[in-house]
Design a protein around this motif. Structure first.
Motif, PDB file in Angstrom:
ATOM      1  N   HIS A   2     -42.011  -9.073  50.009  1.00 19.07           N
ATOM      2  CA  HIS A   2     -41.215  -9.299  48.906  1.00 19.07           C
ATOM      3  C   HIS A   2     -41.027 -10.659  48.117  1.00 19.07           C
ATOM      4  CE1 HIS A   2     -40.094  -5.066  49.236  1.00 19.07           C
ATOM      5  NE2 HIS A   2     -40.027  -5.206  50.558  1.00 19.07           N
ATOM      6  N   GLN A   3     -41.317 -11.454  48.923  1.00 14.42           N
ATOM      7  CA  GLN A   3     -41.365 -13.177  48.434  1.00 14.42           C
ATOM      8  C   GLN A   3     -39.922 -13.388  48.124  1.00 14.42           C
ATOM      9  OE1 GLN A   3     -44.404 -15.043  47.591  1.00 14.42           O
ATOM     10  NE2 GLN A   3     -44.886 -13.615  49.353  1.00 14.42           N
ATOM     11  N   HIS A   4     -38.938 -12.806  48.863  1.00 11.97           N
ATOM     12  CA  HIS A   4     -37.547 -13.153  48.473  1.00 11.97           C
ATOM     13  C   HIS A   4     -37.278 -14.815  48.929  1.00 11.97           C
ATOM     14  CE1 HIS A   4     -36.328  -9.260  47.691  1.00 11.97           C
ATOM     15  NE2 HIS A   4     -36.240  -8.826  48.956  1.00 11.97           N
ATOM     16  N   CYS A   5     -37.799 -15.111  49.987  1.00 10.62           N
ATOM     17  CA  CYS A   5     -37.648 -16.482  50.418  1.00 10.62           C
ATOM     18  C   CYS A   5     -38.364 -17.349  49.562  1.00 10.62           C
ATOM     19  CB  CYS A   5     -38.493 -16.783  51.640  1.00 10.62           C
ATOM     20  SG  CYS A   5     -40.030 -16.507  51.948  1.00 10.62           S
ATOM     21  N   VAL A   6     -39.143 -17.218  48.700  1.00  5.74           N
ATOM     22  CA  VAL A   6     -39.854 -18.166  47.638  1.00  5.74           C
ATOM     23  C   VAL A   6     -38.995 -18.288  46.390  1.00  5.74           C
ATOM     24  CG1 VAL A   6     -41.999 -18.226  45.989  1.00  5.74           C
ATOM     25  CG2 VAL A   6     -42.482 -17.656  48.645  1.00  5.74           C
ATOM     26  N   HIS A   7     -38.474 -17.048  46.195  1.00  4.85           N
ATOM     27  CA  HIS A   7     -37.773 -16.737  44.897  1.00  4.85           C
ATOM     28  C   HIS A   7     -36.540 -17.507  44.863  1.00  4.85           C
ATOM     29  CE1 HIS A   7     -40.172 -13.089  43.703  1.00  4.85           C
ATOM     30  NE2 HIS A   7     -40.635 -14.235  43.277  1.00  4.85           N
ATOM     31  N   ARG A   8     -36.229 -17.649  46.151  1.00  5.00           N
ATOM     32  CA  ARG A   8     -34.778 -18.369  46.579  1.00  5.00           C
ATOM     33  C   ARG A   8     -34.733 -19.803  46.044  1.00  5.00           C
ATOM     34  NH1 ARG A   8     -30.252 -20.244  47.601  1.00  5.00           N
ATOM     35  NH2 ARG A   8     -29.248 -20.303  49.577  1.00  5.00           N
ATOM     36  N   GLY A   9     -36.043 -20.285  45.737  1.00  2.70           N
ATOM     37  CA  GLY A   9     -35.959 -21.465  45.146  1.00  2.70           C
ATOM     38  C   GLY A   9     -35.558 -22.715  45.904  1.00  2.70           C
ATOM     39  N   TRP A  10     -35.300 -23.738  45.379  1.00  2.00           N
ATOM     40  CA  TRP A  10     -34.703 -24.894  46.135  1.00  2.00           C
ATOM     41  C   TRP A  10     -33.692 -25.221  46.718  1.00  2.00           C
ATOM     42  CZ3 TRP A  10     -38.988 -28.678  46.758  1.00  2.00           C
ATOM     43  CH2 TRP A  10     -39.821 -28.557  45.767  1.00  2.00           C
ATOM     44  N   VAL A  11     -33.112 -25.690  47.758  1.00  2.00           N
ATOM     45  CA  VAL A  11     -31.867 -25.636  48.545  1.00  2.00           C
ATOM     46  C   VAL A  11     -31.555 -26.971  48.703  1.00  2.00           C
ATOM     47  CG1 VAL A  11     -31.588 -23.346  49.274  1.00  2.00           C
ATOM     48  CG2 VAL A  11     -32.968 -25.026  50.812  1.00  2.00           C
ATOM     49  N   HIS A  12     -30.481 -27.519  48.247  1.00  2.00           N
ATOM     50  CA  HIS A  12     -30.139 -28.942  48.759  1.00  2.00           C
ATOM     51  C   HIS A  12     -28.666 -29.235  49.246  1.00  2.00           C
ATOM     52  CE1 HIS A  12     -28.481 -28.944  44.751  1.00  2.00           C
ATOM     53  NE2 HIS A  12     -27.881 -30.026  45.029  1.00  2.00           N
ATOM     54  N   ARG A  13     -27.775 -28.118  49.110  1.00  2.57           N
ATOM     55  CA  ARG A  13     -26.522 -28.344  49.731  1.00  2.57           C
ATOM     56  C   ARG A  13     -26.207 -28.079  51.283  1.00  2.57           C
ATOM     57  NH1 ARG A  13     -22.948 -29.948  45.979  1.00  2.57           N
ATOM     58  NH2 ARG A  13     -23.584 -29.804  44.009  1.00  2.57           N
ATOM     59  N   GLN A  14     -25.434 -28.897  51.901  1.00  2.75           N
ATOM     60  CA  GLN A  14     -25.270 -28.550  53.244  1.00  2.75           C
ATOM     61  C   GLN A  14     -24.794 -27.164  53.322  1.00  2.75           C
ATOM     62  OE1 GLN A  14     -22.411 -31.260  55.347  1.00  2.75           O
ATOM     63  NE2 GLN A  14     -23.200 -32.893  54.051  1.00  2.75           N
ATOM     64  N   GLY A  15     -25.619 -26.647  54.554  1.00  2.00           N
ATOM     65  CA  GLY A  15     -25.106 -25.246  54.615  1.00  2.00           C
ATOM     66  C   GLY A  15     -26.086 -24.215  54.076  1.00  2.00           C
ATOM     67  N   ASP A  16     -26.806 -24.648  52.897  1.00  2.00           N
ATOM     68  CA  ASP A  16     -27.841 -23.722  52.144  1.00  2.00           C
ATOM     69  C   ASP A  16     -28.966 -23.334  53.063  1.00  2.00           C
ATOM     70  OD1 ASP A  16     -26.243 -23.613  49.976  1.00  2.00           O
ATOM     71  OD2 ASP A  16     -27.630 -24.861  48.707  1.00  2.00           O
ATOM     72  N   SER A  17     -29.342 -22.107  52.908  1.00  2.50           N
ATOM     73  CA  SER A  17     -30.670 -21.897  53.662  1.00  2.50           C
ATOM     74  C   SER A  17     -31.610 -20.971  53.093  1.00  2.50           C
ATOM     75  CB  SER A  17     -30.109 -21.207  55.057  1.00  2.50           C
ATOM     76  OG  SER A  17     -29.419 -19.824  54.482  1.00  2.50           O
ATOM     77  N   VAL A  18     -32.848 -20.881  53.273  1.00  2.00           N
ATOM     78  CA  VAL A  18     -33.804 -19.984  52.983  1.00  2.00           C
ATOM     79  C   VAL A  18     -34.222 -19.457  54.026  1.00  2.00           C
ATOM     80  CG1 VAL A  18     -36.074 -19.599  51.593  1.00  2.00           C
ATOM     81  CG2 VAL A  18     -34.558 -21.785  51.418  1.00  2.00           C
ATOM     82  N   VAL A  19     -34.333 -18.147  54.168  1.00  2.74           N
ATOM     83  CA  VAL A  19     -34.567 -17.324  55.241  1.00  2.74           C
ATOM     84  C   VAL A  19     -35.952 -16.170  54.890  1.00  2.74           C
ATOM     85  CG1 VAL A  19     -33.921 -15.603  56.790  1.00  2.74           C
ATOM     86  CG2 VAL A  19     -32.294 -17.550  56.097  1.00  2.74           C
ATOM     87  N   CYS A  20     -36.809 -16.366  55.849  1.00  2.00           N
ATOM     88  CA  CYS A  20     -37.798 -15.320  55.463  1.00  2.00           C
ATOM     89  C   CYS A  20     -38.133 -14.416  56.776  1.00  2.00           C
ATOM     90  CB  CYS A  20     -39.394 -16.184  55.277  1.00  2.00           C
ATOM     91  SG  CYS A  20     -40.703 -14.810  54.991  1.00  2.00           S
TER      92      CYS A  20
END
Lengths: 170, 130
Positions: free
Chosen positions: B91-109
């Motif tokens: 589904h590529q959800h993790c790719v579509h999440r894009g850039w993260v830079h704030r504390q606590g932000d996450s990308v999960v696959c």
């Protein structure tokens, strides 16, 4: 009051509808993984208000098992998260329906179910991933649960009303 | 058998219990939103792949691969933060999440068991001398 055979047949019909809706919704494109209306829960709710908690559990379990097999997600983490959340949602809806039916409409019941589903999903995702950051999604989960709960409850209400006059299988 | 769908018809279906439930939820949404907001930009990124976990500085641009149960995920650190820029998942959800830079932000696959979490605190660099 429909007899036993009618009830079994209608529960089966509802389960079939739930599987179709579940699989169809899984194929439809959506902007975010959590942005799912949960159309498959309409038959679960109709089963609950028509035939009680056990029928709803049957419909829900068949939806998850057959839907999981058909969509190819059976046995993967997303499946377990969804199945666990579905079970929590059923538990809460069954409790609300058995104890506080006078207090809430079908829409209220839908909100209970959808919000529970969302929160249980987050909790299970947290268990699986082990990162607190998942909890930052709580407001999104609550809002999503509220909106989808109202919509699903309303749909279930309409279907229930329509199916009352339904003479099929009688 | 036409269903008369008035846009606000559903409001009349609501019982007082429903209304209380909706108000409570809205308050809860407001309260949790307030709690979650205002996190600072992060300085480091924790990358977990399966059982393995490592921390990288967000200040140093890099692109590399990690290996999960279904294949190779490509992770990038750039000026905008960190992201998963390629993934073998369906589904590529993790790719579509894009850039993260704030504390606590996450990308999960979940399919490929890759997790990125932005952390704060000291980076591995003691000081920058110009």
């Amino acid at each position: 009051m429909p007899n036993r055979t009618q009830r079994i047949a209608r529960t089966g019909l509802l389960a079939a509808a739930a599987v179709v809706l579940f699989v169809f919704e899984g194929l439809a494109p959506r902007p975010l993984p959590w942005m799912k209306l949960g159309l498959g829960n309409v038959p679960v709710m109709v089963a609950l208000i028509s035939y009680g908690p056990m029928a709803a559990l049957v419909v829900s379990a068949l939806k998850l098992a057959l839907g999981g097999l058909l969509s190819g997600s059976f046995g993967n983490p997303a499946f377990f998260i969804g199945a666990g959340a579905g079970l929590c949602s059923w538990t809460v809806m069954a409790l609300v329906w058995s104890t506080a039916r006078r207090l809430f409409s079908v829409i209220g019941l839908g909100i209970w179910g959808a919000v529970t589903h969302q929160l249980a999903q987050l909790a299970l995702a947290y268990v699986y991933i082990g990162q607190w950051s998942v909890l930052g999604l709580i407001p999104v989960a609550l809002l999503g649960g509220l909106i989808s709960g109202i919509l699903i409850g309303l749909l279930a209400h309409w279907v229930y009303q329509r199916s009352n006059g339904l003479t099929i299988l009688e | 058998m036409a269903i008369a769908i008035n846009r606000w018809e559903w409001l009349s279906l609501l019982t007082s219990g429903d209304r209380v439930l909706i108000v409570i939820l809205m308050v809860a949404i407001g309260a949790t939103l307030r709690m979650g907001m205002g996190s600072d930009p992060g300085t480091r990124i924790a990358v977990r792949s399966g059982a393995e976990s490592r921390v990288y500085d967000l200040g140093q641009p890099a692109v590399w691969q990690v290996y999960g149960p279904i294949g190779e995920s490509e992770i990038a650190i750039g000026p905008a933060g960190a992201r998963i820029q390629a993934s073998p998942c369906l589904h590529q959800h993790c790719v579509h999440r894009g850039w993260v830079h704030r504390q606590g932000d996450s990308v999960v696959c979940i399919p490929n068991e890759v997790v990125l979490v932005v952390l704060g605190g000291q980076t591995g660099i003691d000081a920058v001398v110009r």
